[in-house]
Write a protein that holds these residues in place. Structure first.
Motif, PDB file in Angstrom:
ATOM      1  N   ALA A  82     -34.284   8.540  20.746  1.00 34.02           N
ATOM      2  CA  ALA A  82     -33.339   8.759  21.837  1.00 34.02           C
ATOM      3  C   ALA A  82     -33.973   8.666  22.686  1.00 34.02           C
ATOM      4  O   ALA A  82     -32.546   8.779  23.864  1.00 34.02           O
ATOM      5  CB  ALA A  82     -33.233  10.574  21.151  1.00 34.02           C
ATOM      6  N   GLY A  83     -34.913   9.993  23.663  1.00 34.50           N
ATOM      7  CA  GLY A  83     -35.156   9.628  24.386  1.00 34.50           C
ATOM      8  C   GLY A  83     -35.256   8.593  25.483  1.00 34.50           C
ATOM      9  O   GLY A  83     -34.896   8.297  25.866  1.00 34.50           O
TER      10      GLY A  83
ATOM     11  N   VAL B  13     -30.264  17.782  32.470  1.00 36.82           N
ATOM     12  CA  VAL B  13     -31.798  17.406  31.194  1.00 36.82           C
ATOM     13  C   VAL B  13     -30.706  17.069  30.139  1.00 36.82           C
ATOM     14  O   VAL B  13     -29.317  17.314  29.494  1.00 36.82           O
ATOM     15  CB  VAL B  13     -33.145  18.610  31.670  1.00 36.82           C
ATOM     16  N   ILE B  14     -31.508  15.894  29.517  1.00 36.97           N
ATOM     17  CA  ILE B  14     -31.050  15.138  28.414  1.00 36.97           C
ATOM     18  C   ILE B  14     -32.447  15.550  27.097  1.00 36.97           C
ATOM     19  O   ILE B  14     -33.677  15.588  27.305  1.00 36.97           O
ATOM     20  CB  ILE B  14     -30.947  14.037  27.943  1.00 36.97           C
ATOM     21  N   VAL B  15     -32.096  16.853  26.383  1.00 43.00           N
ATOM     22  CA  VAL B  15     -33.463  17.743  25.285  1.00 43.00           C
ATOM     23  C   VAL B  15     -33.031  16.571  23.810  1.00 43.00           C
ATOM     24  O   VAL B  15     -31.641  16.716  23.619  1.00 43.00           O
ATOM     25  CB  VAL B  15     -32.573  19.229  25.295  1.00 43.00           C
ATOM     26  N   THR B  16     -33.908  16.089  24.153  1.00 42.79           N
ATOM     27  CA  THR B  16     -34.134  15.254  22.248  1.00 42.79           C
ATOM     28  C   THR B  16     -35.004  16.201  21.461  1.00 42.79           C
ATOM     29  O   THR B  16     -35.243  15.523  20.114  1.00 42.79           O
ATOM     30  CB  THR B  16     -34.201  13.572  22.533  1.00 42.79           C
TER      31      THR B  16
ATOM     32  N   VAL C  93     -34.350  14.694  33.830  1.00 43.48           N
ATOM     33  CA  VAL C  93     -35.121  14.726  33.099  1.00 43.48           C
ATOM     34  C   VAL C  93     -35.763  14.708  31.393  1.00 43.48           C
ATOM     35  O   VAL C  93     -34.049  15.098  30.599  1.00 43.48           O
ATOM     36  CB  VAL C  93     -36.273  16.239  33.410  1.00 43.48           C
ATOM     37  N   ILE C  94     -35.867  14.020  31.001  1.00 43.22           N
ATOM     38  CA  ILE C  94     -35.459  13.873  29.695  1.00 43.22           C
ATOM     39  C   ILE C  94     -36.926  14.703  28.659  1.00 43.22           C
ATOM     40  O   ILE C  94     -38.326  13.990  28.867  1.00 43.22           O
ATOM     41  CB  ILE C  94     -34.911  11.995  29.230  1.00 43.22           C
ATOM     42  N   VAL C  95     -36.582  15.172  27.825  1.00 40.63           N
ATOM     43  CA  VAL C  95     -37.051  16.070  27.149  1.00 40.63           C
ATOM     44  C   VAL C  95     -37.538  14.677  25.740  1.00 40.63           C
ATOM     45  O   VAL C  95     -36.526  15.170  25.436  1.00 40.63           O
ATOM     46  CB  VAL C  95     -36.482  18.222  26.728  1.00 40.63           C
ATOM     47  N   GLY C  96     -38.907  14.160  25.645  1.00 38.25           N
ATOM     48  CA  GLY C  96     -39.424  14.139  24.284  1.00 38.25           C
ATOM     49  C   GLY C  96     -38.756  12.529  24.201  1.00 38.25           C
ATOM     50  O   GLY C  96     -37.966  12.023  25.270  1.00 38.25           O
TER      51      GLY C  96
END
Length: 499
Positions: free
Chosen positions: A17-18, A271-274, A10-13
């Motif tokens: 970058a996302g 999770v990738i936080v951007t 899950v990528i946030v943003g």
């Protein structure tokens, strides 16, 4: 290379970058990727609008260093989004640092238009100092507490020698030009004052060769092209995240749960936080459970995050020279070198150091972009558009002496009051070091037997040498995708993909 990886990411943003991370993962065989975007659109701090017949950039506008080293340039070239001039070997090979050669007009607050050549001694001295700031801690501990202190101290010292034969009024004008350039640099660094920038940290940013260029039809073209290569249902819009529940204990599959504002709970392996550093600074305590490690928290607070706003102004006809690319404003009633305003409520407009001439999409369109940063920009954002327009009109009348000039329309950016960005981009604040950027990019959990790489971090503020830039954000997305690809691969990714 990883193939057919079913782990849920899950990528946030859905900023650059996302998008970059998602594209990289999908191309490498990850089949279970999803982006959660708080707003109703893609692009994040990339936002193109129209003012009359002209495309204007509310957010990111420039390819800094358009050459083969810059992945944004390479993508834009491959998507056929650039002006042919940007693609020439000559344009790509010029090393201008962060200061592209622009044709200037200079105006003073006495209503005088000044010969640009007479301002060259100030510009030469300013850039000489800016490009030669002390890059190590070998200088005396408190010689200069900041970049601003270094520049002001050295300007006074060197100007006393170099300009001793110039008359008093000329010296005052040249020192006024230094103040203009300091305000200009505040915009480049999205800071309130150059006195807030770390002297050693300032040299961490690395420039790429090439004369800065723009996207003729708007930076959103880059976003559109990248998005066209992703599955249509990959992004869930209007889905703000309330909390990322990760595990610092030994755990099985789906160690992370992403809790959305609507109550939906999405299990994930990674999770990738951007989100922006501004958002992290304000919401880290509720965005992560358990809380972030102390080391990462310290770095989130130590790296600066400020505001740089734009005020686009449309005119019936140009009042600047036909070949002019930038208009500098010099306040000739200020006694001291300064880059910020004390009485913000009354004099915020004095922080505007320049207007760049926006290349028209069609003939007959005349648009300038005014630049303002720091607390003055944040104050400007609170004012009604009518008040900003009145202040801009008065400013132009003061500097040109021509009271017939009247703006047709204005469009202002308001990044500080955007709840999802809370500012524009990051800078190395006093006390910030390279280690802080390393801490920013570090995944969670840090050590132990827990499931690895539960929470990863991307975005411009996580790049150690290209922070604050479009290419820095893009590369950070690729970096975190490569981290996961490597994790699921027998062999490591190609060395050129690493940062």
């Amino acid at each position: 290379m990883a193939t057919n990886v079913d782990s849920k990411v899950v990528i946030v943003g859905c900023g650059i970058a996302g998008i970059a991370a998602a594209q990289r993962l999908l191309k490498s065989g990850f089949s279970n990727v999803r982006i959660l975007e708080a707003t109703q659109r893609s692009g994040g701090r990339i936002k193109t609008c129209r003012l009359g017949n002209t495309s204007i950039e509310i957010g990111a506008a420039f390819i800094h260093g358009p050459s083969e080293e810059n992945p944004v340039f390479c993508l834009a070239r491959d998507y056929n989004l650039l002006d042919p001039k940007c693609l020439t070997p000559e344009n790509q090979s010029v090393d201008v640092g962060e200061y592209p050669p622009l044709v200037p007009n200079w105006f003073t607050s006495s209503g005088q238009k000044v010969n640009p050549e007479s301002m060259n001694p100030a510009l030469e001295l300013f850039h000489e100092l800016l490009q030669n700031t002390p890059q190590s801690k070998t200088h005396k501990p408190r010689s200069w507490p900041s970049v601003g202190d270094f520049i002001k101290s050295e300007v006074r010292r060197r100007a006393a020698k170099r300009w001793k034969d110039k008359d008093k009024s000329t010296r005052k004008l040249l020192l006024g030009a230094i103040s203009t350039m300091l305000k200009e640099e505040c915009c480049s660094s999205a800071t309130n004052s150059m006195e807030e920038l770390d002297l050693v940290g300032f040299s961490m940013y690395q420039s790429i060769k090439g004369v800065d260029c723009t996207f003729p039809s708007g930076t959103e073209d880059l976003v559109s092209n990248l998005m066209s290569e992703l599955p249509a249902d990959l992004v869930s819009y209007s889905r703000p995240v309330r909390c990322i529940h990760w595990s610092n204990r030994k755990s099985g599959v789906n160690a992370v749960v992403v809790e959305c504002e609507d109550g939906d709970r999405i299990p994930a392996d990674h999770v990738i936080v951007t989100v922006s550093l501004g958002y992290l600074k304000k919401h880290h305590s509720t965005l992560f459970s358990p809380p972030l490690p102390a080391q990462k928290l310290r770095s989130i607070h130590k790296i600066g995050f400020g505001t740089c706003d734009k005020i686009h102004v449309e005119f019936e006809s140009p009042w600047w020279d036909a070949d002019c690319e930038i208009i500098y404003l010099l306040w000739d009633d200020e006694e001291n070198i300064s880059d910020h305003v004390l009485e913000i409520g009354e004099k915020w407009i004095r922080k505007i150091s320049s207007f760049t001439v926006v290349k028209p999409s069609q003939r007959g369109s005349h648009v300038l972009c005014g630049w303002i940063s720091g607390h003055e920009a944040e104050h400007m954002e609170t004012l009604p558009e009518q008040e900003v327009r009145r202040s801009i009109t008065e400013l132009i009348h003061t500097f040109t002496g021509d009271h017939t000039i009247t703006p047709k329309r204005i469009v202002c950016s308001r990044w500080f009051h955007d709840p999802w960005t809370l500012g524009s981009y990051c800078h190395p604040a006093n006390g910030c070091s390279a280690q802080d950027f390393k801490n920013m990019m570090g995944p969670l959990p840090v050590t132990g037997e827990q499931q690895a790489l539960q929470v990863l971090f991307a975005g411009e503020a996580t790049h150690p040498s290209y922070y604050s830039s479009l290419h820095g954000a893009l590369l950070s997305g690729w970096r975190e995708a490569d981290r996961l690809i490597s994790h699921y691969s027998v062999t490591c990714p190609h060395p050129s993909q690493k940062i």
